[in-house]
Design a protein around this motif. Structure first.
Motif, PDB file in Angstrom:
ATOM      1  N   VAL A 154       2.177   1.809  -3.501  1.00 56.07           N
ATOM      2  CA  VAL A 154       1.150   2.412  -4.357  1.00 56.07           C
ATOM      3  C   VAL A 154       1.072   3.914  -4.114  1.00 56.07           C
ATOM      4  CG1 VAL A 154      -1.338   2.560  -4.791  1.00 56.07           C
ATOM      5  CG2 VAL A 154      -0.229   0.324  -4.622  1.00 56.07           C
ATOM      6  N   LEU A 164      -0.314  -4.948  -4.675  1.00 55.34           N
ATOM      7  CA  LEU A 164      -1.215  -4.728  -3.546  1.00 55.34           C
ATOM      8  C   LEU A 164      -2.384  -5.700  -3.599  1.00 55.34           C
ATOM      9  CD1 LEU A 164      -2.203  -3.221  -1.078  1.00 55.34           C
ATOM     10  CD2 LEU A 164      -3.199  -1.488  -2.595  1.00 55.34           C
ATOM     11  N   ASP A 165      -2.957  -5.892  -4.789  1.00 49.71           N
ATOM     12  CA  ASP A 165      -4.067  -6.845  -4.931  1.00 49.71           C
ATOM     13  C   ASP A 165      -3.642  -8.241  -4.503  1.00 49.71           C
ATOM     14  OD1 ASP A 165      -5.689  -4.839  -5.858  1.00 49.71           O
ATOM     15  OD2 ASP A 165      -5.436  -5.353  -7.986  1.00 49.71           O
ATOM     16  N   ARG A 172      -0.207  -1.538  -7.919  1.00 47.31           N
ATOM     17  CA  ARG A 172      -1.587  -1.948  -7.615  1.00 47.31           C
ATOM     18  C   ARG A 172      -1.741  -3.461  -7.711  1.00 47.31           C
ATOM     19  NH1 ARG A 172      -5.583   1.641  -7.155  1.00 47.31           N
ATOM     20  NH2 ARG A 172      -5.253   3.815  -7.782  1.00 47.31           N
ATOM     21  N   LYS A 227       2.008   6.751  -6.886  1.00 48.06           N
ATOM     22  CA  LYS A 227       1.035   7.787  -7.245  1.00 48.06           C
ATOM     23  C   LYS A 227       1.642   9.182  -7.066  1.00 48.06           C
ATOM     24  CE  LYS A 227      -3.402   5.506  -6.342  1.00 48.06           C
ATOM     25  NZ  LYS A 227      -4.613   5.523  -5.476  1.00 48.06           N
ATOM     26  N   ARG A 259       0.832  -1.202   0.000  1.00 41.53           N
ATOM     27  CA  ARG A 259       0.000   0.000   0.000  1.00 41.53           C
ATOM     28  C   ARG A 259       0.873   1.261   0.000  1.00 41.53           C
ATOM     29  NH1 ARG A 259      -5.146  -0.455   0.793  1.00 41.53           N
ATOM     30  NH2 ARG A 259      -4.912  -2.428   1.918  1.00 41.53           N
TER      31      ARG A 259
END
Length: 539
Positions: free
Chosen positions: A250, A314-315, A311, A254, A247
């Motif tokens: 990510v 993270l998934d 991402r 970003k 997380r």
């Protein structure tokens, strides 16, 4: 079968009940030879899976391969109480044939029934004796056995018949401490493949492997239950840490993408300003603009790919973290002072006073009178002397006095609920609307259609949760909880929740249980053993 070979293979097994309820959906996996404990939450399909492996039901889809004959001890024994124990063991015909032949009857049918098993009676009697059953049990009617003796005899039968693969479904349920110890001994020396469904952690710790049925998948761990649980908790801790780290990546990607866009915007603004101010020739400015557009496109693509990769990581990390629904048991604070007398338990010779938030464990063999004692305690609180009429005279000396009328009692039979009424109808109380009641029931995983079903249609675990909810919704809250074999119908996760709730409960607790693992976790201040009509304090 050779060691470490595969005994049972599941290939995309599915099973749907006639009413459309899906019990298993595309389960694949394998059980090796040796002893395997099968665990999973209530409703995960463990008992259904055992019945499919045993061939008692056919899967709706998929294939099951077994390396030999399969025998199964079901959770609920269906017993013909008038038949001899030899029939329960599955050797009745052979025993009767041997006896007939030795008495001079040379009917060929007798020889066919015996085959090569001429010592069947001696082996059966030795197996029963090893399980702690009395001499002569082979010829007794099943109805003369206690519940624990019947389970032990049925277990001896599975072992005696010698199928290469044996399936046991909750074999220690309702067994007292002595009977459980005999089951443990039988399991330790078991030959062949053994697959056991149980919530008895001591039994599960005797297993070579632990298989978990979870979210439609079957995973196998090499080791007993405690080792598996520790490995699972360590894996989940690592998964949560990986999720947190992913997380953060990510968020960083970003942020870097925003910074890239800002940098591109600044470059474009500077190029436009230079062109307007005629500081560079038009052809040079055009070339720079095209190059800047190419560079900007690459920067944007790289930044987008980094965010997408973060991402995806993270998934993947989130999928490793279990987000299971669990029962939230919040026991109300009854405000019991430390020195407050709550109850007195005793026999003809001695008595013990339960004070404040003490935890008392009541142990002893089946039939010793433990349930009679706690029912006498609750009856005294209700001033309902009629409950004690017809009581066994062996327990006449047992005394139980309640010094409070605020007692919450959860019986071994989980009664107190009207089977013909729905969960909502059973639990409605003045001052609590249906919306609030449904919200509270949801914390016990009773939601949706479950609250509108009659109690008779609930599973054992659902019924227990409904009874416990009814007990806990009492206002004012109970100052004493009396629990009689509370873990019999609970999965291991719900037992964990109950242990945690009792740890912070501010009232007194009297618990009857044969489950040593559960009692150890509850941490009783006083352990009383009831045997032969007499209470003894155990250290």
């Amino acid at each position: 079968m050779p060691a470490n070979s595969t005994a049972v293979t599941l290939d995309r097994i599915s099973f749907t009940w006639p009413d459309g309820t899906v019990a298993l959906d595309g389960v694949s996996g394998a059980f090796d030879t040796g002893r395997t404990g099968l665990v999973g939450r209530n409703g995960a399909g463990k008992s259904t899976l055992l019945s499919l492996i045993a061939g008692e039901r056919a899967p709706s889809a998929g294939q099951i391969l077994v390396a030999g004959a399969v025998d199964r001890l079901p959770q609920q024994l269906t017993l013909d109480v008038d038949r001899p124990v030899a029939d329960l063991l599955g050797v009745g015909d052979a025993v009767r044939a041997v006896r007939a032949i030795t008495s001079g009857d040379v009917d060929p049918a007798h020889f066919d029934a015996v085959g090569d098993d001429w010592d069947v009676e001696a082996r059966a009697e030795a197996a029963l004796a090893e399980a702690g059953l009395p001499a002569g049990a082979l010829d007794r009617r099943v109805g003369t056995l206690s519940g624990g003796e019947a389970v032990l005899a049925a277990l001896v039968g599975v072992r005696l018949r010698g199928a290469p693969i044996a399936l046991l479904d909750e074999p220690t349920n309702n067994l007292d401490r002595d009977a459980r110890a005999r089951v443990y001994d039988l399991v330790r020396s078991w030959r062949g493949t053994l697959i056991v469904v149980s919530h008895d952690t001591r039994l599960l710790d005797l297993m070579d492997d632990t298989a978990e049925l979870y979210r439609g998948g079957l995973s196998v761990f090499g080791g007993g239950y405690t080792a598996w649980r520790e490995a699972l908790e360590a894996e989940q801790a690592a998964a949560r840490q990986a999720e947190t780290a992913a997380r953060q990546v990510v968020r960083r990607e970003k942020r870097d993408r925003l910074q890239t866009e800002t940098k591109i915007a600044h470059r474009q603004a500077a190029g436009h300003k230079a062109q307007v101010e005629k500081r560079v020739p038009g052809i040079v400015a055009g070339n720079r603009k095209r190059a800047a557009q190419v560079t900007a496109g690459k920067l944007r693509t790289d930044a987008a790919e980094k965010v997408a990769s973060a991402r995806a990581s993270l998934d993947a990390a989130e999928r490793r973290v279990r987000d299971d629904e669990s029962v939230h048991i919040d026991l109300p604070d009854p405000g019991v002072a430390t020195g407050r007398r709550i109850a007195t338990l005793g026999d003809a010779y001695r008595e013990w006073v339960v004070q404040g938030p003490e935890r008392v464990a009541l142990i002893g063999p089946n039939g010793a009178g433990k349930t009679t004692l706690v029912e006498r305690l609750v009856a005294h609180a209700d001033r309902d002397r009629d409950r004690d009429r017809g009581a066994d005279p062996r327990f006449a000396s047992l005394r139980a006095l309640a010094h409070t009328d605020r007692i919450g009692y959860l019986s071994q039979r989980v009664d107190g609920l009207d089977d013909t009424r729905t969960v909502l109808e059973n639990l409605r109380t003045p001052g609590m609307g249906d919306v609030e009641l449904r919200n509270r029931l949801a914390r016990f995983l009773l939601r949706g259609d479950a609250v509108h079903r009659p109690v008779s249609a609930l599973s054992g675990g659902e019924r227990f949760r409904a009874a416990l909810a009814r007990l806990l919704f009492t206002d004012p809250p109970p100052q004493l909880l009396v629990l009689d074999e509370p873990t019999n119908n609970l999965d291991l996760d719900t037992v964990d929740q109950l242990v945690d709730a009792l740890a912070v409960y501010g009232g007194a607790v009297v618990v009857v249980s044969h489950d040593d693992g559960f009692l150890h976790r509850v941490g009783p201040d006083l352990v009383l053993e009831l045997r032969d009509g007499q209470l003894t304090e155990r250290r």
